[in-house]
Design a protein around this motif. Sequence first.
Motif, short mmCIF file in Angstrom:
data_model
loop_
_atom_site.label_atom_id
_atom_site.label_comp_id
_atom_site.label_asym_id
_atom_site.label_seq_id
_atom_site.Cartn_x
_atom_site.Cartn_y
_atom_site.Cartn_z
N VAL A 74 0.90 -8.23 -47.61
CA VAL A 74 2.13 -9.00 -47.67
C VAL A 74 2.18 -9.84 -48.94
CG1 VAL A 74 2.43 -9.09 -45.18
CG2 VAL A 74 1.15 -10.89 -46.31
N THR A 75 3.38 -10.21 -49.33
CA THR A 75 3.56 -11.08 -50.49
C THR A 75 4.06 -12.43 -50.02
OG1 THR A 75 5.83 -10.34 -50.80
CG2 THR A 75 4.12 -9.13 -51.99
N GLY A 76 3.92 -13.41 -50.89
CA GLY A 76 4.43 -14.73 -50.57
C GLY A 76 3.66 -15.40 -49.46
N ASP A 77 4.33 -16.31 -48.79
CA ASP A 77 3.73 -17.10 -47.72
C ASP A 77 4.01 -16.44 -46.38
OD1 ASP A 77 2.21 -19.21 -46.79
OD2 ASP A 77 3.94 -20.53 -46.53
N CYS A 78 3.56 -15.20 -46.24
CA CYS A 78 3.84 -14.40 -45.04
C CYS A 78 2.54 -13.98 -44.38
CB CYS A 78 4.66 -13.16 -45.42
SG CYS A 78 6.23 -13.57 -46.19
N THR A 79 2.66 -13.53 -43.17
CA THR A 79 1.50 -13.05 -42.43
C THR A 79 1.91 -11.84 -41.58
OG1 THR A 79 -0.33 -13.72 -40.98
CG2 THR A 79 1.85 -14.55 -40.41
N VAL A 80 0.92 -11.06 -41.20
CA VAL A 80 1.14 -9.90 -40.36
C VAL A 80 0.66 -10.23 -38.95
CG1 VAL A 80 0.62 -7.45 -39.99
CG2 VAL A 80 0.77 -8.36 -42.32
N VAL A 81 1.51 -9.95 -37.96
CA VAL A 81 1.16 -10.16 -36.56
C VAL A 81 1.14 -8.79 -35.89
CG1 VAL A 81 1.81 -11.26 -34.39
CG2 VAL A 81 2.22 -12.44 -36.57
N TYR A 82 -0.05 -8.37 -35.44
CA TYR A 82 -0.21 -7.08 -34.78
C TYR A 82 -0.03 -7.25 -33.27
CZ TYR A 82 -2.12 -5.25 -39.13
OH TYR A 82 -2.29 -4.84 -40.43
N ASP A 83 0.67 -6.32 -32.64
CA ASP A 83 0.82 -6.29 -31.19
C ASP A 83 0.09 -5.03 -30.69
OD1 ASP A 83 1.55 -5.99 -28.53
OD2 ASP A 83 3.63 -6.57 -28.88
N TYR A 84 -1.10 -5.23 -30.16
CA TYR A 84 -1.92 -4.09 -29.72
C TYR A 84 -1.46 -3.53 -28.38
CZ TYR A 84 -4.89 -5.04 -33.68
OH TYR A 84 -5.36 -5.20 -34.97
N ASP A 85 -0.55 -4.21 -27.69
CA ASP A 85 0.00 -3.65 -26.46
C ASP A 85 1.01 -2.54 -26.77
OD1 ASP A 85 -1.47 -5.31 -24.76
OD2 ASP A 85 0.04 -6.89 -24.86
N THR A 86 1.77 -2.72 -27.85
CA THR A 86 2.79 -1.74 -28.22
C THR A 86 2.43 -0.96 -29.48
OG1 THR A 86 4.01 -3.37 -29.52
CG2 THR A 86 4.63 -3.13 -27.18
N CYS A 87 1.30 -1.29 -30.10
CA CYS A 87 0.85 -0.65 -31.35
C CYS A 87 1.91 -0.78 -32.45
CB CYS A 87 0.45 0.80 -31.13
SG CYS A 87 -0.98 0.97 -30.03
N THR A 88 2.44 -2.00 -32.58
CA THR A 88 3.42 -2.31 -33.62
C THR A 88 2.98 -3.58 -34.33
OG1 THR A 88 4.77 -3.59 -32.09
CG2 THR A 88 5.34 -1.25 -32.35
N PHE A 89 3.70 -3.93 -35.41
CA PHE A 89 3.40 -5.16 -36.11
C PHE A 89 4.69 -5.76 -36.67
CE2 PHE A 89 3.39 -1.95 -39.37
CZ PHE A 89 3.96 -2.57 -40.47
N ASP A 90 4.65 -7.06 -36.95
CA ASP A 90 5.75 -7.77 -37.59
C ASP A 90 5.20 -8.52 -38.78
OD1 ASP A 90 8.00 -7.20 -35.89
OD2 ASP A 90 7.10 -8.51 -34.39
N VAL A 91 5.99 -8.60 -39.84
CA VAL A 91 5.65 -9.41 -41.00
C VAL A 91 6.57 -10.61 -40.95
CG1 VAL A 91 5.53 -9.49 -43.52
CG2 VAL A 91 4.98 -7.37 -42.31
N ILE A 92 5.97 -11.80 -40.82
CA ILE A 92 6.78 -13.01 -40.63
C ILE A 92 6.34 -14.10 -41.61
CG2 ILE A 92 7.25 -12.52 -38.20
CD1 ILE A 92 5.02 -14.51 -37.50
N PRO A 93 7.26 -15.02 -41.93
CA PRO A 93 6.89 -16.17 -42.76
C PRO A 93 5.93 -17.08 -42.01
CG PRO A 93 9.28 -15.95 -42.59
CD PRO A 93 8.67 -15.00 -41.61
N LYS A 94 4.96 -17.66 -42.73
CA LYS A 94 4.02 -18.58 -42.09
C LYS A 94 4.68 -19.91 -41.74
CE LYS A 94 -0.21 -16.88 -44.26
NZ LYS A 94 -1.28 -17.20 -45.19
N LYS A 95 5.54 -20.41 -42.65
CA LYS A 95 6.12 -21.74 -42.45
C LYS A 95 7.64 -21.70 -42.42
CE LYS A 95 2.23 -23.89 -44.80
NZ LYS A 95 1.78 -24.57 -45.98
N ASN A 96 8.26 -21.30 -43.51
CA ASN A 96 9.70 -21.37 -43.66
C ASN A 96 10.34 -20.07 -43.22
OD1 ASN A 96 12.34 -21.55 -44.49
ND2 ASN A 96 11.87 -22.32 -46.53
N GLY A 97 11.10 -20.09 -42.15
CA GLY A 97 11.73 -18.90 -41.59
C GLY A 97 12.79 -18.27 -42.47
#
Length: 108
Positions: A74-97
Motif C-alpha cells: 500500500v501507499t500513503g498512510d494506509c493499511t491492509v485488513v485481511y478477512d480470513y473468514d471470507t478470504c478477502t481483504f480491504d485497503v483502508i486509511p489508518k487515520k483520515n478516512g
Amino acid sequence: MRSVFVGLVLFALVPLNDAACFMALLKGGATHCQDLLDKTWHPVGSSWTNSKCDQCDCSADGMRCCNGMPTVHVTGDCTVVYDYDTCTFDVIPKKNGTVPCTAMSSGK
C-alpha cells in the motif's frame, strides 16, 4: 499414520521454486494428507481451503498448498485488513478516512 505425519513435516520444510507454495511428499500407499496448519486430514484426490486461505490439493504423490491471499503493498498512510473468514481483504486509511489508498498486489 505417524510416519506419514513425520514425512509431511520434514518435506514441508523444503521450499520449492515458488515461494508462495509448498509441497509435502507422502509415503507410498498413504490415503490422506494432513493440513499442517489446521491439523485436519483430507483424502487423496481432494482439495480444500484452510483457515489462512491457503489453497491445498492432496494427490498420491503429496500435498501442495499455495497462498490464497495476495501480498498487498500500500501507499500513503494506509493499511491492509485481511478477512480470513471470507478470504478477502480491504485497503483502508489508518487515520483520515478521506485520504485515498492505492494498493498493488503480488501473488494471487
